[in-house]
Every structure is written in C-alpha cells, then in structure tokens.
Design a protein around this motif. Structure first.
Motif, mmCIF file in Angstrom:
data_model
loop_
_atom_site.group_PDB
_atom_site.id
_atom_site.type_symbol
_atom_site.label_atom_id
_atom_site.label_comp_id
_atom_site.label_asym_id
_atom_site.label_seq_id
_atom_site.Cartn_x
_atom_site.Cartn_y
_atom_site.Cartn_z
ATOM 1 N N ALA A 117 -28.735 31.011 9.054
ATOM 2 C CA ALA A 117 -27.615 30.197 9.528
ATOM 3 C C ALA A 117 -26.409 31.069 9.874
ATOM 4 C CB ALA A 117 -27.247 29.159 8.477
ATOM 5 N N ALA A 118 -26.023 31.934 8.934
ATOM 6 C CA ALA A 118 -24.878 32.810 9.191
ATOM 7 C C ALA A 118 -25.190 33.810 10.303
ATOM 8 C CB ALA A 118 -24.494 33.549 7.910
ATOM 9 N N GLY A 119 -26.459 34.258 10.357
ATOM 10 C CA GLY A 119 -26.854 35.218 11.380
ATOM 11 C C GLY A 119 -26.917 34.625 12.772
ATOM 12 N N ILE A 120 -26.852 33.323 12.899
ATOM 13 C CA ILE A 120 -26.795 32.671 14.208
ATOM 14 C C ILE A 120 -25.369 32.249 14.539
ATOM 15 C CG2 ILE A 120 -27.468 30.603 15.499
ATOM 16 C CD1 ILE A 120 -30.181 30.749 14.191
ATOM 17 N N VAL A 121 -24.695 31.626 13.570
ATOM 18 C CA VAL A 121 -23.365 31.063 13.839
ATOM 19 C C VAL A 121 -22.362 32.148 14.198
ATOM 20 C CG1 VAL A 121 -21.426 29.840 12.788
ATOM 21 C CG2 VAL A 121 -23.756 29.022 12.411
ATOM 22 N N VAL A 122 -22.282 33.217 13.392
ATOM 23 C CA VAL A 122 -21.277 34.261 13.631
ATOM 24 C C VAL A 122 -21.481 34.943 14.976
ATOM 25 C CG1 VAL A 122 -20.301 36.426 12.782
ATOM 26 C CG2 VAL A 122 -20.863 34.596 11.169
ATOM 27 N N PRO A 123 -22.676 35.465 15.299
ATOM 28 C CA PRO A 123 -22.832 36.096 16.623
ATOM 29 C C PRO A 123 -22.727 35.107 17.776
ATOM 30 C CG PRO A 123 -24.945 36.024 15.468
ATOM 31 C CD PRO A 123 -23.898 35.623 14.489
ATOM 32 N N PHE A 124 -23.064 33.845 17.544
ATOM 33 C CA PHE A 124 -22.916 32.851 18.611
ATOM 34 C C PHE A 124 -21.446 32.666 18.956
ATOM 35 C CE2 PHE A 124 -22.720 28.738 20.644
ATOM 36 C CZ PHE A 124 -23.895 28.688 21.396
ATOM 37 N N ILE A 125 -20.613 32.583 17.925
ATOM 38 C CA ILE A 125 -19.172 32.407 18.173
ATOM 39 C C ILE A 125 -18.585 33.640 18.854
ATOM 40 C CG2 ILE A 125 -16.925 32.160 17.040
ATOM 41 C CD1 ILE A 125 -18.325 30.453 14.911
ATOM 42 N N THR A 126 -18.898 34.825 18.318
ATOM 43 C CA THR A 126 -18.362 36.052 18.922
ATOM 44 C C THR A 126 -18.922 36.266 20.325
ATOM 45 O OG1 THR A 126 -20.109 37.333 17.828
ATOM 46 C CG2 THR A 126 -17.994 37.146 16.693
ATOM 47 N N PHE A 336 -20.005 51.101 31.918
ATOM 48 C CA PHE A 336 -20.319 51.739 30.642
ATOM 49 C C PHE A 336 -19.389 51.237 29.533
ATOM 50 C CE2 PHE A 336 -19.802 55.194 27.551
ATOM 51 C CZ PHE A 336 -21.126 55.393 27.180
ATOM 52 N N ALA A 337 -18.085 51.131 29.862
ATOM 53 C CA ALA A 337 -17.121 50.650 28.875
ATOM 54 C C ALA A 337 -17.443 49.215 28.460
ATOM 55 C CB ALA A 337 -15.704 50.738 29.437
ATOM 56 N N ALA A 338 -17.790 48.387 29.457
ATOM 57 C CA ALA A 338 -18.161 47.002 29.140
ATOM 58 C C ALA A 338 -19.404 46.976 28.273
ATOM 59 C CB ALA A 338 -18.382 46.225 30.431
ATOM 60 N N GLY A 339 -20.343 47.879 28.548
ATOM 61 C CA GLY A 339 -21.558 47.937 27.744
ATOM 62 C C GLY A 339 -21.278 48.291 26.294
ATOM 63 N N ILE A 340 -20.353 49.245 26.087
ATOM 64 C CA ILE A 340 -19.986 49.624 24.722
ATOM 65 C C ILE A 340 -19.344 48.445 23.992
ATOM 66 C CG2 ILE A 340 -18.503 51.101 23.329
ATOM 67 C CD1 ILE A 340 -20.929 52.514 24.512
ATOM 68 N N VAL A 341 -18.488 47.689 24.701
ATOM 69 C CA VAL A 341 -17.849 46.523 24.085
ATOM 70 C C VAL A 341 -18.892 45.470 23.709
ATOM 71 C CG1 VAL A 341 -16.283 44.582 24.491
ATOM 72 C CG2 VAL A 341 -15.637 46.882 25.222
ATOM 73 N N VAL A 342 -19.805 45.194 24.629
ATOM 74 C CA VAL A 342 -20.844 44.192 24.361
ATOM 75 C C VAL A 342 -21.721 44.641 23.188
ATOM 76 C CG1 VAL A 342 -22.876 43.025 25.291
ATOM 77 C CG2 VAL A 342 -20.859 43.342 26.731
ATOM 78 N N LEU A 343 -22.067 45.927 23.170
ATOM 79 C CA LEU A 343 -22.875 46.450 22.071
ATOM 80 C C LEU A 343 -22.140 46.312 20.736
ATOM 81 C CD1 LEU A 343 -25.336 48.005 20.970
ATOM 82 C CD2 LEU A 343 -24.139 50.135 21.568
ATOM 83 N N GLY A 344 -20.850 46.636 20.744
ATOM 84 C CA GLY A 344 -20.067 46.520 19.512
ATOM 85 C C GLY A 344 -19.964 45.088 19.021
ATOM 86 N N VAL A 345 -19.697 44.157 19.947
ATOM 87 C CA VAL A 345 -19.594 42.749 19.562
ATOM 88 C C VAL A 345 -20.933 42.226 19.053
ATOM 89 C CG1 VAL A 345 -19.177 40.406 20.424
ATOM 90 C CG2 VAL A 345 -17.662 42.268 21.099
ATOM 91 N N ALA A 346 -22.013 42.600 19.744
ATOM 92 C CA ALA A 346 -23.340 42.138 19.340
ATOM 93 C C ALA A 346 -23.696 42.658 17.952
ATOM 94 C CB ALA A 346 -24.379 42.597 20.365
ATOM 95 N N THR A 347 -23.447 43.936 17.718
ATOM 96 C CA THR A 347 -23.780 44.532 16.427
ATOM 97 C C THR A 347 -22.918 43.941 15.314
ATOM 98 O OG1 THR A 347 -24.456 46.584 17.499
ATOM 99 C CG2 THR A 347 -23.931 46.695 15.142
ATOM 100 N N PHE A 348 -21.615 43.832 15.575
ATOM 101 C CA PHE A 348 -20.713 43.282 14.563
ATOM 102 C C PHE A 348 -21.091 41.842 14.214
ATOM 103 C CE2 PHE A 348 -17.011 40.593 13.706
ATOM 104 C CZ PHE A 348 -16.558 41.164 12.520
ATOM 105 N N GLY A 349 -21.328 41.013 15.244
ATOM 106 C CA GLY A 349 -21.628 39.604 15.003
ATOM 107 C C GLY A 349 -22.900 39.408 14.200
ATOM 108 N N LYS A 350 -23.974 40.081 14.600
ATOM 109 C CA LYS A 350 -25.258 39.888 13.918
ATOM 110 C C LYS A 350 -25.242 40.523 12.538
ATOM 111 C CE LYS A 350 -29.314 38.023 14.387
ATOM 112 N NZ LYS A 350 -29.471 36.604 14.693
ATOM 113 N N PHE A 351 -24.701 41.735 12.468
ATOM 114 C CA PHE A 351 -24.694 42.445 11.191
ATOM 115 C C PHE A 351 -23.841 41.705 10.167
ATOM 116 C CE2 PHE A 351 -23.855 45.630 8.075
ATOM 117 C CZ PHE A 351 -24.927 46.496 8.119
ATOM 118 N N SER A 352 -22.627 41.339 10.567
ATOM 119 C CA SER A 352 -21.733 40.663 9.621
ATOM 120 C C SER A 352 -22.263 39.283 9.256
ATOM 121 C CB SER A 352 -20.326 40.556 10.210
ATOM 122 O OG SER A 352 -20.337 39.792 11.413
ATOM 123 N N GLY A 353 -22.848 38.573 10.216
ATOM 124 C CA GLY A 353 -23.394 37.246 9.926
ATOM 125 C C GLY A 353 -24.511 37.311 8.898
ATOM 126 N N ALA A 354 -25.472 38.236 9.113
ATOM 127 C CA ALA A 354 -26.578 38.368 8.175
ATOM 128 C C ALA A 354 -26.082 38.837 6.809
ATOM 129 C CB ALA A 354 -27.620 39.346 8.717
#
Length: 766
Positions: A117-126, A336-354
């Motif tokens: 649940a947390a691993g879906i909600v947090v990255p979905f919002i971010t 490339f900069a946009a890719g780094i931002v997307v990667l950071g948001v994706a990692t933060f959202g999933k990692f922190s949610g789980a």
C-alpha cells in the motif's frame, strides 16, 4: 463456403535473422550473466545489460549497418523475437510461483499489504506531481497533461516481480521471510499497477468525458472478473490442478508429461487473465503457485523446469528488455537533467514508500531498507508500461527513453543494494528453524517420496504395513496405490512353474468347481467372486491406512506369470517406495507373498522397500487392535539407519508415540587389534550416533529417548530392550545383499524379525 487463403511460411531469410538474433541474445546474456556472478553480482544484472550492449546504444553505434541487418527496425522481425521473450517471462513467473510459500505469505499478510500500500501510494503521489511539473516538450499531446501525469504516476508505482524474483533466487533469499514478503508485496503492486494502467490507457483512448465514464466502467468490470478469477483459482483451481497432475503422472508418467501439462495450464490460464484485462503473467504466476503445492510435481521435475527457464528462456527475456533502449538520446543536456530528476523522484518515492510500509508493519530498519531496495527494481515491467504509453500516444519518445532508463538503472542497482542490506538483516530463531526444516525436508528420504505401491492379499503383515504406512503419509502429500494381487493364475517365480505348481493349480480348479456344484442348490449361500474378495480386501487396507485426504488409489491385478513379476513390473512405473508384508501367519499363508516370490522382490525391486513382519504367531493382537505408543529404533549410524529413523519419527509424530533410539556397542576383542581396545571410546561413539538421530526426531516434533548398551550379540540386546520397554513396533534399517538366490537383510535383522514379539518394519533404501 469461405475459401481460406494459403498463408506463406516464414522466408528462409526471416528464419535466419531470427536464429541469429536468438543466438546473440542468449550468448551475450549468459556470458554477461556469468561475468556478473564472478564479480559477486546476480546473473540478472549481466542479462539485463546484454540487451543494452546489443541494442542501439552500443552495437548500433559501433556497427550501425550490421546492427540494422541483424536487428531490422521492423515490426514483423521484432515481434517474432518478442514472442520468444514472452515465453521466458511466463516461465519465470511460473518458477516464482513454485518458490512462493502461501502459508508464510498468509502469516505475513499484514506486512505485505502495508508495504504494498505504501509502496504504491507514495510513488503514485510523487509521480503524479512530477508529471505536472515536467515541461510540455515531454508530452505527446499538450491537452493530455492529466492523463500524462496519471501515466507517469503508474510508471513510478510499478515493481518488477521477474527482476525481484530472479535477484532473490540468485542470492538464495527467496525462501527467507523478507523474500516472501517482498514477493507478496510485489505481486500486489503489479496487480494493482496493471489495473491502474488499464484505467489510464482507457482514459487516454476515450478522449471525451462520456467515454471516460465508460472506460472506468470497463475497468471496474476487469476488477470484478479478477476477483472472481482469484477466488476460483484458490478454491476449485487448487484441487483441479492437483487432480490433473496426479492423473498425468499416473497415466502418462515422466517429467516430460508433467512439464508439458504445466505449460499448457500456464498458457491456458494466462489466456484467461489476458482476456479479462489483466496481463497473462499473473495467470502464469498463479499456475506456478498452485502446481508448486502439488507433491506429485516432484523436486526433480521442478528442478528440470527451473534449469531450462533460468538458463535459456529467462536470459533471452531480460536481454530483450534492453534491446529497444537508446541511451544516446540522453546526450542532450536538458534531456539528461530531466532523466536524473525522474530517476531521483522514482527512487525516492518507491524506496521511501516501501520503507514506511515496512516500518509500519513492525519490520526492522535494515529489513525496511532491504524492502525498499527490492521494490525499487522496475525492470522489464516498466519497459512494457513505457511501450504501451508510447503506442497509445501518451508518452513522447524522449519520455519513453527516460522511463526505460529509470527501469534499467533501478534494476541494475537493486541487486547489489538488496544483497548488502539482506546481509545486515538478522534471521529470527523461528526463521532459522523453518529454513533448516525446509532444507532438511528437501534432502530427506521421505521428502523424495511421492508415490507408494502397496501390493496385498490382506495378510496380517500387509494390514499392519498399511497401518504403519498410513501413519507415515498422513501428514504428507504422498500418493498411495493399493494393488490387490489375484493369484488364481499364478506360477512360481522362476517362470512357467514347476510340475508341482501346475498340479496344485489343477487341483485347486477342480476343488473350486466341486464347491460350486455343491452350493448351487443352496439359494441362501453367496459364492464370493474374485471381485468381491478384492473389494473386501481393499476396503480393509483403506481402513488401516485411514488417510485424511480421501481414499487411496486402488487396483486389482491378476497374476499371469508370477507374483514377483507382477509386483516388480508395477513398481517400475515411477514408484518411489514399495511397502510389502512378509512372513504372515500360517493361517493366512494362502493369501500372502512368501518364500521365493518375496526374496525375488526384495532383490530386484527398482525402488526402496518398507517390509513389515507382523510376528502374529507370537502376538495376541490383531492388526486392528495394534496401537503404536512406543517405537524401538535400533541404529548403527548408517544412511539406511537414518532413513529408518525418518520412518520411525513420522509414525511417532502421527501417533504421538515415544521413539527410543538404541545403539548396541560390541566390545572389541583384544586378539583382533594391535592396541588395547577402549570400550569407553566405543560407547562415546554410540552416544554421538543416537544423539544425532535424536536431533532429527526432535525437529520432527517427536518425544525421543536414547539408550546405549554393550553386548556381544546386538540382536539379542534389541529383543531384550523391546521386551523390557513393551515396544509396539521395531523399526530398523537394512541393506539388501543378494546371497546366491535369496535376499539377505543381515544376520541381526533377520534374527530380530524371526524372534521379536511385536511387529518389525525394515527400511531398505540402498
């Protein structure tokens, strides 16, 4: 009548290209996978990199003309190899199902649900916020910002079960609690993710508000049918899968039949889940999970399927996942900069949610970090999501490349992070005990037994053998086949029969005919037919077995040559254990398997044997009255003694009986050694032997006693101890050694069989 056009087969060139593609993908994936393992990384890391190496990022840059020749950028050739990779994905999900412990997941449902649940909600919002913050240049259509944001949110929320499962398999952690929770949470994530993806894709295709409402209604219907599917799968489907595998194993037999049936079921059920709007991989996972609970799909067959999957089809799938990626597009600084931002948001959202979900479930800090590292892997599933987004016009090619890059980076970083964090997580005592018990069960003698044959004519020994067998198999998923032996046409074990045997057969026939004539006029007398005798005998055997999961499989076989030929012929049909009664009482001699017949069966049998002697002549108890409350287990520490111990402990666990492990030390004779013998050392060795066997018994939940004695005649010591303790049964191990034309179990074992005052069960597995 419709005239069907003849479809031309694939051209020689198309086949050549396909074979070259598969050759390069498998070679590169397996090669890089081996290299990854040499540097202490899971093989899946190298397999994922194979697609990038063979794709436009490297091979396409180094040799563009050759790359286009081998991997033409056309839908037809690409889809051909994509079908092969989908087979790999389906098979990998089946293996994941094999390794999923339903009971453990049920016991850990709360942490799995919280992590999911947390691993879906947090990255979905971010992810949704990220979609609104990205520049318009990343949108395929400027008027679809809302749908675009939803799609990015779904892409950020998804996890890659195939990658997670492969990593856990590679590092041998899939059976740990944390591994099973990760698999369970990942499956929940993926299921919800596919449902969300179907809703977003439907909204993207709808265009208008009215169609959007209809799309939401269709998504609701998909959810309804998914719930119905899962309910049917884990109720009716579970029993149906077991029945199908048992039928195939009994009628067809062999690994090929069971593996073919497995793939047929996976493809069929996968078609159902694909039809109701959920991906076929979910159906394959459910099939693997259900078949994994069927003991008839034995470890050997499972290992064969896993080897084929993990060494051939899965590497092709993982390599194929990176084949579309073009990392050269990220050379643009803004992209490339946009890719780094997307990667950071994706990692933060999933990692922190789980991590938040794991901590809320009461898991430790390192377990939370491990959960975040595992769930952060996106893999080929996110690539599939990106492909769908590109095909329906929601993602631009730039955003597609970024999402694929995120999928690959998270999949490459997840394995080493997961390995390091799992090394920090401590195993609880309960988990250690469960893993040791599972390992011990897989390596055990009884753990390798799936099918048992019990030939019988209802002699006393056969009835007691059936009762003891019932105690052994009652807590295990073991199939028992009871075979009634009709000896009406039997001859001796040597072939055509001696003159005496033929005369006996003739006289028996005449006697039966006279009895029929004598009783023909008696209307109240019922002459029992062969079928009646068989039916009555098999009913008695089933009563003795008293199986908790339904009646045993039964059959009646008529002897046309000899009893031994019949039993041995049937035993060759993939049975893992032959249970047989020996030296029945003289009163039952006409119904028992005795003499040369039994000797030949013992000598020639293709599988281990559990031979039971009732010793009915020296006991007043009938088989029905036998109650097992105390078992004597003589041991000498050999492998076959260990196998006998497993049988004794299984009986003891079922009957809540005490098992006494006994070892008799024979004093060394001074004239037989150059140094003075030390009896104390021999006793210490005996103590170590019984203690080792006792540990196994305690692991199986049995009350165990140990006894070490000294004597020149161990067989006499065993008989004396059985009398002193009022043992109900003696269980012994033995190695069958052919001597001339008879089976020889050893002087001590045969002496115990002949003189014991209680039933004796002999396990011969070597």
């Amino acid at each position: 009548m419709v005239q069907l056009a003849v479809i031309e087969p694939l051209s020689e060139h198309a086949l050549l290209i396909l074979f070259v593609q598969l050759f390069l993908l498998l070679l590169t994936a397996r090669g890089l996978g081996e290299i990854a393992q040499r540097v202490d990384l899971p093989a899946v890391v190298g397999e994922l990199l194979a697609g990038i190496v063979l794709g436009p990022s490297f091979f396409g840059v180094l040799a563009p003309d050759l790359f286009i020749t081998i991997f033409p950028q056309l839908a037809g050739p690409y889809h051909l190899i994509e079908v092969v990779s989908w087979f790999g994905l389906l098979m990998l999900l089946i293996v994941t199902g094999f390794e999923t412990d339903l009971e453990l997941i049920a016991s850990r449902a709360r942490p799995a649900a919280l992590v999911s649940a947390a691993g879906i909600v947090v990255p979905f919002i971010t992810g949704f916020g990220l979609g609104y913050a990205l520049p318009t240049a990343f949108l395929a259509a400027e008027d679809q910002r809302f749908v675009f944001s939803l799609f990015v949110a779904v892409a950020m929320s998804i996890s890659a079960i195939p990658v997670i499962a492969k990593v856990l398999l590679d590092i041998d952690a899939i059976h740990r609690d944390i591994g099973q929770i990760t698999i369970a949470a990942g499956m929940i994530d993926d299921t919800i993710g596919w449902i969300l993806l179907s809703i977003v894709a439907a909204l993207a295709k709808a265009g208008t508000a009215g169609n959007a409402v209809a799309a939401l209604g269709a998504a609701g219907e998909t959810i309804f049918w998914l719930i119905v599917f899962l309910l049917l799968a884990f109720t009716v489907g579970r029993r149906l899968a077991e029945s199908i595998i048992r039928w195939v194993d009994s009628v067809i037999g062999g690994q090929a039949g069971k593996i073919t049936t497995l793939m047929v079921l996976a493809l069929g059920v996968g078609s159902v889940t694909q039809y109701i709007g959920v991906e076929a991989v979910l159906g394959a996972f459910v099939v693997g999970l259900l078949i994994g609970q069927v003991n008839r799909f034995d470890q050997s067959t499972r290992h064969t399927f896993e080897t084929m999957t993990l060494s051939v089809f899965a590497p092709i799938f993982f390599a194929m996942a990176g084949l579309r990626v073009d990392l050269t597009t990220l050379a643009d600084p803004a992209l490339f900069a946009a890719g780094i931002v997307v990667l950071g948001v994706a990692t933060f959202g999933k990692f922190s949610g789980a991590f938040i979900g794991a901590r809320a479930a009461g898991l430790s800090r390192w377990e939370g970090i491990a959960m975040g590292a595992g769930m952060n892997a996106r893999g080929a599933i996110e690539i599939i999501v990106a492909t769908i987004g590109l095909s329906i016009g929601v993602l631009s090619i730039q955003m597609y490349s970024i999402i694929v890059m995120v999928a690959l980076v998270t999949s490459l970083t997840a394995p080493p992070l997961l390995r390091k964090t799992l090394a920090k997580t401590e195993l609880s005592d309960a988990e250690i005990e469960r893993l040791e018990r599972r390992t011990s069960e897989q390596r055990s003698f009884l753990g390798a037994i799936d099918r048992v044959l019990l030939p019988t004519r209802c002699g006393v020994s056969s009835l007691i053998a059936a009762q003891l067998l019932g105690h052994v198999v009652r807590r295990r998923d073991i199939d028992v086949t009871c075979m009634y032996v009709d000896r009406s046409r039997a001859v001796d074990a040597d072939g055509d029969g001696t003159l005496r045997q033929r005369v006996t057969n003739v006289l028996s026939t005449v006697k039966r005919s006279l009895l029929r004539l004598e009783r023909r006029g008696d209307s109240n007398h019922h002459e029992p037919q062969s079928g009646d005798s068989a039916s009555h005998c098999l009913e008695k055997i089933e009563d003795q077995l008293a199986l908790s999961d339904g009646p045993a499989r039964t059959m009646t076989r008529t002897v046309t040559t000899s009893v031994s030929d019949l039993v041995l012929s049937e035993a060759e049909d993939h049975y893992d254990l032959l249970v047989i009664g020996m030296n029945d009482s003289p009163q039952a001699a006409d119904r028992s398997l005795l003499g040369a017949e039994l000797d030949r069966i013992l000598r020639v049998t293709p599988c281990p044997i559990l031979a039971v002697s009732s010793n009915a002549a020296s006991s007043d108890r009938s088989p029905e009255e036998l109650s097992v409350s105390r078992i004597l287990l003589p041991t000498i520490g050999t492998q076959y003694s260990r196998h006998a111990a497993e049988v004794a402990f299984a009986i003891g666990a079922d009957q809540n009986a005490i098992v006494e492990i006994m070892h008799v030390v024979t004093p060394p004779q001074p004239e037989e050694t150059l140094i003075e013998p030390k009896l104390s050392e021999a006793v210490d060795i005996g103590e170590a032997i019984v203690d080792r066997e006792a540990e196994l018994g305690r692991q199986m939940g049995v009350e165990v006693l140990t006894h070490v004695s000294v004597g020149n005649r161990p067989e006499s010591g065993i008989l004396t101890r059985a009398t002193e303790t009022d043992a109900d049964v003696i269980v012994m191990g033995s190695e069958i050694r052919p001597t001339s034309r008879r089976a020889f179990l050893g002087h001590r074992v045969e002496h115990v069989i002949e003189n014991a005052s209680c039933p004796v069960a002999v396990v011969s597995s070597v």
